[in-house]
Design a protein around this motif. Structure first.
Motif, short mmCIF file in Angstrom:
data_model
loop_
_atom_site.label_atom_id
_atom_site.label_comp_id
_atom_site.label_asym_id
_atom_site.label_seq_id
_atom_site.Cartn_x
_atom_site.Cartn_y
_atom_site.Cartn_z
N MET A 1 0.86 -1.18 0.00
CA MET A 1 0.00 0.00 0.00
C MET A 1 0.90 1.22 0.00
SD MET A 1 -2.71 1.22 2.99
CE MET A 1 -2.00 0.17 4.20
N ASN A 2 0.64 2.13 -0.91
CA ASN A 2 1.43 3.34 -0.90
C ASN A 2 0.85 4.33 0.11
OD1 ASN A 2 -0.51 5.10 -2.17
ND2 ASN A 2 0.01 4.18 -4.13
N GLU A 3 1.61 5.34 0.42
CA GLU A 3 1.20 6.31 1.45
C GLU A 3 -0.06 7.08 1.06
OE1 GLU A 3 2.29 6.79 4.66
OE2 GLU A 3 3.32 4.93 4.21
N LEU A 4 -0.22 7.38 -0.23
CA LEU A 4 -1.41 8.09 -0.67
C LEU A 4 -2.66 7.24 -0.42
CD1 LEU A 4 -2.90 10.42 -2.05
CD2 LEU A 4 -2.44 9.30 -4.24
N GLU A 5 -2.62 5.97 -0.78
CA GLU A 5 -3.76 5.09 -0.55
C GLU A 5 -4.07 4.97 0.94
OE1 GLU A 5 -3.70 1.86 -4.18
OE2 GLU A 5 -2.23 1.61 -2.56
N LYS A 6 -3.03 4.80 1.74
CA LYS A 6 -3.21 4.70 3.20
C LYS A 6 -3.87 5.97 3.74
CE LYS A 6 -0.37 4.57 7.37
NZ LYS A 6 1.01 4.47 7.88
N LYS A 7 -3.39 7.11 3.28
CA LYS A 7 -3.90 8.39 3.77
C LYS A 7 -5.37 8.59 3.37
CE LYS A 7 -3.06 13.31 3.64
NZ LYS A 7 -3.00 14.40 2.76
N ILE A 8 -5.70 8.34 2.11
CA ILE A 8 -7.07 8.63 1.68
C ILE A 8 -8.09 7.64 2.25
CG2 ILE A 8 -6.36 9.88 -0.39
CD1 ILE A 8 -7.20 7.41 -2.02
N VAL A 9 -7.69 6.38 2.43
CA VAL A 9 -8.61 5.42 3.04
C VAL A 9 -8.81 5.76 4.51
CG1 VAL A 9 -8.96 2.99 3.67
CG2 VAL A 9 -8.20 3.58 1.37
N THR A 10 -7.75 6.11 5.19
CA THR A 10 -7.87 6.51 6.60
C THR A 10 -8.74 7.75 6.73
OG1 THR A 10 -5.71 5.54 7.09
CG2 THR A 10 -6.58 7.12 8.68
N GLU A 11 -8.56 8.73 5.86
CA GLU A 11 -9.40 9.93 5.88
C GLU A 11 -10.86 9.60 5.61
OE1 GLU A 11 -7.60 12.68 3.13
OE2 GLU A 11 -5.95 13.14 4.50
N ALA A 12 -11.09 8.66 4.70
CA ALA A 12 -12.46 8.24 4.40
C ALA A 12 -13.10 7.58 5.62
CB ALA A 12 -12.48 7.29 3.20
N ILE A 13 -12.34 6.77 6.33
CA ILE A 13 -12.86 6.12 7.53
C ILE A 13 -13.15 7.16 8.61
CG2 ILE A 13 -12.42 4.44 9.37
CD1 ILE A 13 -10.66 2.91 7.32
N LEU A 14 -12.28 8.15 8.74
CA LEU A 14 -12.52 9.23 9.69
C LEU A 14 -13.80 10.00 9.33
CD1 LEU A 14 -8.89 10.60 10.16
CD2 LEU A 14 -10.37 9.70 11.98
N ASP A 15 -14.00 10.24 8.05
CA ASP A 15 -15.21 10.93 7.59
C ASP A 15 -16.45 10.08 7.90
OD1 ASP A 15 -16.91 12.75 6.41
OD2 ASP A 15 -16.24 12.37 4.36
N PHE A 16 -16.35 8.77 7.65
CA PHE A 16 -17.45 7.87 7.98
C PHE A 16 -17.75 7.91 9.48
CE2 PHE A 16 -18.55 3.82 9.89
CZ PHE A 16 -19.83 3.66 9.38
N ASP A 17 -16.71 7.81 10.30
CA ASP A 17 -16.86 7.81 11.75
C ASP A 17 -17.59 9.08 12.21
OD1 ASP A 17 -15.91 6.45 14.37
OD2 ASP A 17 -15.20 8.51 14.60
N LYS A 18 -17.16 10.21 11.70
CA LYS A 18 -17.75 11.50 12.06
C LYS A 18 -19.22 11.56 11.61
CE LYS A 18 -17.24 16.34 10.78
NZ LYS A 18 -16.50 17.25 9.92
N THR A 19 -19.49 11.12 10.40
CA THR A 19 -20.85 11.15 9.86
C THR A 19 -21.76 10.20 10.63
OG1 THR A 19 -19.96 11.70 7.68
CG2 THR A 19 -22.23 10.90 7.75
N ALA A 20 -21.27 9.00 10.92
CA ALA A 20 -22.06 8.02 11.67
C ALA A 20 -22.44 8.57 13.05
CB ALA A 20 -21.26 6.72 11.82
N LYS A 21 -21.49 9.14 13.74
CA LYS A 21 -21.76 9.69 15.07
C LYS A 21 -22.75 10.86 14.99
CE LYS A 21 -17.60 7.95 17.13
NZ LYS A 21 -16.20 8.14 17.37
N LYS A 22 -22.60 11.70 13.97
CA LYS A 22 -23.50 12.84 13.79
C LYS A 22 -24.93 12.35 13.56
CE LYS A 22 -24.55 15.84 10.13
NZ LYS A 22 -24.24 16.10 8.77
N LEU A 23 -25.10 11.33 12.73
CA LEU A 23 -26.44 10.83 12.44
C LEU A 23 -27.07 10.13 13.64
CD1 LEU A 23 -25.90 9.63 8.78
CD2 LEU A 23 -27.40 11.50 9.56
N ILE A 24 -26.28 9.39 14.39
CA ILE A 24 -26.79 8.75 15.61
C ILE A 24 -27.25 9.83 16.60
CG2 ILE A 24 -26.09 7.47 17.69
CD1 ILE A 24 -26.74 5.63 15.34
N GLU A 25 -26.43 10.87 16.77
CA GLU A 25 -26.81 11.98 17.66
C GLU A 25 -28.10 12.64 17.19
OE1 GLU A 25 -25.46 13.03 20.59
OE2 GLU A 25 -24.06 11.35 20.48
N LYS A 26 -28.21 12.87 15.88
CA LYS A 26 -29.41 13.48 15.30
C LYS A 26 -30.63 12.61 15.60
CE LYS A 26 -29.41 15.47 11.20
NZ LYS A 26 -29.95 16.75 11.60
#
Length: 154
Positions: A1-26
């Protein structure tokens, strides 16, 4: 895995985590449910009422099934599948639904352009697990609860 792939997948998971928590709170806020209750989602899972499926503000629909709640934005078609049964760990990683989240999230278009298929995405998730960026906090070997290891994220 190159660093770009690692970075963008990790960022996508962070975005998912944030969105999931926001929707549960809502969801909890709109229905007046205290998340500190022992089983705050029992109200939605019960067959005795009509709350298993419904609408939230800002064009979101929700649907409880099994140990998860599926949210969909009726306008953008963004899909957010949230596991709900793990003591407040709403950012549980399910490869299939995480990939669907990426494909349906406009701000993550660059991720789907770089990682062009689900097979490669699954390989990257496996590599993140091996690097302990994704860890399993499951109760036993039969119940997987994979989440981001925030201690390993820069």
């Amino acid at each position: 895995m190159n660093e770009l792939e690692k970075k963008i997948v990790t960022e996508a998971i962070l975005d998912f985590d944030k969105t999931a928590k926001k929707l549960i709170e809502k969801l909890l806020t709109e229905f007046g449910v205290d998340k500190k209750e022992k089983n705050p989602f029992n109200k939605f899972i019960s067959i005795k009422n009509n709350l298993r499926k419904g609408n939230l503000s800002e064009n979101w629909t929700y649907w409880f099934h099994g140990d998860a709640c599926e949210f969909e934005n009726s306008e953008t078609k963004q899909l957010v599948y949230v596991k709900i049964n793990r003591n407040g760990n709403y950012g549980v990683i399910d490869n299939y639904y995480l990939y669907k989240f990426i494909l349906t999230t406009k701000s993550l278009k660059k991720v789907s352009n770089i990682i062009s298929n689900e097979k490669r995405f699954n390989e990257l998730i496996l590599e993140l697990e091996k690097a302990k960026i994704i860890i399993d906090i499951g109760e036993n070997e039969f119940i997987k609860t994979r989440v981001l290891n925030f201690n390993k994220i820069n």
